[in-house]
Design an enzyme around this catalytic site. Structure first.
Site, PDB file in Angstrom:
ATOM      1  N   ASP A  35     -16.976  18.036 -22.533  1.00 10.52           N
ATOM      2  CA  ASP A  35     -16.290  17.083 -21.740  1.00 10.52           C
ATOM      3  C   ASP A  35     -15.178  16.831 -22.781  1.00 10.52           C
ATOM      4  O   ASP A  35     -14.561  16.975 -23.319  1.00 10.52           O
ATOM      5  CB  ASP A  35     -17.345  16.020 -22.716  1.00 10.52           C
ATOM      6  N   LYS A  57     -14.313  13.980 -17.583  1.00  6.41           N
ATOM      7  CA  LYS A  57     -13.991  12.871 -16.287  1.00  6.41           C
ATOM      8  C   LYS A  57     -12.821  11.490 -17.264  1.00  6.41           C
ATOM      9  O   LYS A  57     -13.306  11.794 -18.277  1.00  6.41           O
ATOM     10  CB  LYS A  57     -15.225  11.862 -16.329  1.00  6.41           C
ATOM     11  N   MET A 171     -15.871   1.813 -24.628  1.00  6.56           N
ATOM     12  CA  MET A 171     -15.066   1.987 -22.975  1.00  6.56           C
ATOM     13  C   MET A 171     -14.784   0.225 -22.042  1.00  6.56           C
ATOM     14  O   MET A 171     -14.889   0.188 -21.900  1.00  6.56           O
ATOM     15  CB  MET A 171     -16.395   2.441 -22.169  1.00  6.56           C
TER      16      MET A 171
END
Length: 257
Positions: A35, A57, A171
């Protein structure tokens, strides 16, 4: 023969926080699927002959979709690879590790989990702000501040607005204003201290102390970007024990940026 997939937590950023088991499997892997949040130092530990597959991402920019990541893991395992699936933090805490495991198991592919230090633990240890503390917080709650496809946050604000627990928001940069309003609406005081810490334990770490009423404006003015974690609760008042008084508020970003 079908290979095996190890779902590995790479920790919050500092390569020295990687577990010994994670390091061994990384060196043994013949394919590494990793990642965006995995540090370069950890990537450098991989078997130099391994096939490296980047599937990172960014918010609102998924160059590789989750469906495609699932396909890649299945394809590489069926090709006989020992796959190291590297994820930031811990694979079972907002890491989609269990989703990927379900796909792999449905294809008859062997998997194993390798835990990692999650961002909340990394942020707590590096700042000295405990997640629980006698007299201040009897428990801790983890919640994501982001919904798939940017859907509206529909959280249990009443449960989360518990003054006797610590709330950790992953997040949450884009929605911290909505989160603060939701918590204050359910009675959590606007004076509740909040710490924002970006890229915890990495060389690019930034941290800021604010209050629930001011955190949205302070985070925006400081230009905080993902990955940023928010620790909300009375335990943040202990940050002063590290020689950085709470009164400095947003100025702490400059001190650590």
């Amino acid at each position: 023969m079908t290979g095996k997939v190890s779902l590995i937590g790479a920790g919050p950023g500092d390569p020295e926080l990687l577990t010994l088991k994670a390091e061994r499997l990384l060196r043994e892997a013949t394919c590494v699927v990793y990642d965006r949040l995995v540090s370069d130092e950890i990537i450098a530990m991989a078997n130099p002959d391994a096939k490296m597959v980047f599937v990172g991402k960014m918010p609102q920019c998924h160059a590789v979709t989750q469906d495609r990541i699932n396909e890649i893991l299945v394809e590489e395992a069926q090709a006989g690879h020992r796959v190291a699936r590297l994820k930031g933090g811990d694979p079972l805490i907002f890491g989609r590790g269990s989703e990927e495991a379900a796909i792999l198991q449905a294809q008859g592919i062997e998997i194993e989990y390798v835990p990692g230090i999650t961002a909340a633990q990394g942020a707590s240890s590096i700042t000295g702000v405990p997640l629980t503390h006698r007299g201040l917080a009897t428990g801790v709650q983890y919640v994501t501040g982001h919904r798939q496809a940017d859907k509206h946050l529909d959280l249990d604000w009443k449960r989360l607005a518990n003054p006797d627990t610590t709330l950790v928001v992953y997040m949450g940069v884009a929605n911290i204003g909505q989160i603060a309003v939701g918590l204050m609406t359910e009675g959590l005081p606007g004076s509740t201290p909040v710490m924002a810490i970006s890229k915890a334990t990495s060389v690019d770490e930034r941290r800021m102390v604010s209050s629930l009423a001011n955190i949205a404006a302070d985070a925006r003015d400081a230009g905080l970007k993902p990955p940023t974690l928010f620790i909300i609760g009375k335990v943040v008042s202990l940050y002063g024990a590290q020689g950085l008084p709470l009164e400095n508020e947003a100025a702490e970003v400059a001190a650590h940026g």
